[in-house]
Enzyme design. Sequence first.
Site, short mmCIF file in Angstrom:
data_model
loop_
_atom_site.label_atom_id
_atom_site.label_comp_id
_atom_site.label_asym_id
_atom_site.label_seq_id
_atom_site.Cartn_x
_atom_site.Cartn_y
_atom_site.Cartn_z
N ASP A 16 0.85 -1.19 0.00
CA ASP A 16 0.00 0.00 0.00
C ASP A 16 0.89 1.25 0.00
O ASP A 16 1.66 1.47 0.93
CB ASP A 16 -0.88 -0.06 1.26
CG ASP A 16 -1.77 1.15 1.42
OD1 ASP A 16 -1.70 2.10 0.62
OD2 ASP A 16 -2.56 1.14 2.40
N ASP A 40 -6.27 6.49 -5.44
CA ASP A 40 -6.72 7.86 -5.13
C ASP A 40 -7.52 7.86 -3.82
O ASP A 40 -7.27 8.68 -2.91
CB ASP A 40 -7.60 8.33 -6.31
CG ASP A 40 -7.77 9.83 -6.37
OD1 ASP A 40 -7.19 10.53 -5.53
OD2 ASP A 40 -8.50 10.30 -7.27
P1 ADP Z 1 -6.28 4.54 -12.55
O1 ADP Z 1 -7.61 5.24 -12.52
O2 ADP Z 1 -5.14 5.46 -12.95
O3 ADP Z 1 -6.31 3.26 -13.33
P2 ADP Z 1 -6.45 3.06 -10.00
O4 ADP Z 1 -6.35 3.63 -8.63
O5 ADP Z 1 -7.76 2.48 -10.40
O6 ADP Z 1 -5.98 4.24 -11.00
O7 ADP Z 1 -5.33 1.95 -10.19
C1 ADP Z 1 -3.97 2.22 -10.40
C2 ADP Z 1 -3.15 1.13 -9.75
O8 ADP Z 1 -3.07 1.41 -8.35
C3 ADP Z 1 -3.71 -0.28 -9.87
O9 ADP Z 1 -2.63 -1.16 -10.24
C4 ADP Z 1 -4.20 -0.60 -8.47
O10 ADP Z 1 -4.09 -2.00 -8.16
C5 ADP Z 1 -3.23 0.20 -7.63
N1 ADP Z 1 -3.64 0.51 -6.26
C6 ADP Z 1 -4.87 0.52 -5.69
N2 ADP Z 1 -4.79 0.83 -4.38
C7 ADP Z 1 -3.48 1.05 -4.11
C8 ADP Z 1 -2.73 1.39 -2.94
N3 ADP Z 1 -3.33 1.60 -1.76
N4 ADP Z 1 -1.37 1.50 -3.04
C9 ADP Z 1 -0.76 1.31 -4.23
N5 ADP Z 1 -1.39 0.98 -5.37
C10 ADP Z 1 -2.73 0.84 -5.31
#
Ligand code: ADP
Length: 178
Positions: A16, A40
């Site tokens: 995370d 986000d």
């Molecule tokens: P986007 O809208 O740019 O695709 P997302 O948040 O849906 O953004 O996903 C981008 C990446 O971030 C995905 O690979 C997802 O698995 C990852 N992700 C989701 N939560 C976290 C987190 N807490 N820390 C790091 N990466 C995360």
Amino acid sequence: MLTRKHGVTIELWRGDITRLEVDAIVNAANNGLRGGGGVDGAIHRAAGPELLQACMHIGHCPTGEVRLTPGFRLPCRYVFHTVGPVWRGGDEGEETLLANCYRNCLQLAAEHAVRSIAFPAISCGVYGYPALSAMHIAWQQISDWLTEAPEHSLQRIVLVAYDDAVWQAGCRVMPGIS
Ligand code: ADP
């Protein structure tokens, strides 16, 4: 897992992003900087409501660009909000836009004397970018930027893999990772 390039440690790290103790974390934001799901949402929850206020004050970020806020309750000093492209099959400039996200974040890091920065897999969640292509772009941009940048403060770059697809793509793309 880590490798080195031009004296900078580049890590592929599973977990995370909000837990990382780095100077700056990158948020995969939306154009309206309104907060959302995925990484986000996690960043906004961990930073507290002040982050949304700061984002609303900025108002908008075009795709491929980046905007800076403090980290508020996060352990990092800054959050770099960048907006990745929505994947529409690859013929709508997605590659350039995603590359711009990485380059603009690295440039901003240099301007703010950031020593360590963590990136999520921008666009690889709800925006649908194929993980292998996205990680290839991430690696290429980091690598090119480190080769070209005249002077910078960066010592550590972390690519955060939260899901299996990104982790496996990162392992394939990063050379000499151990
Ligand atoms: P986007 O809208 O740019 O695709 P997302 O948040 O849906 O953004 O996903 C981008 C990446 O971030 C995905 O690979 C997802 O698995 C990852 N992700 C989701 N939560 C976290 C987190 N807490 N820390 C790091 N990466 C995360």
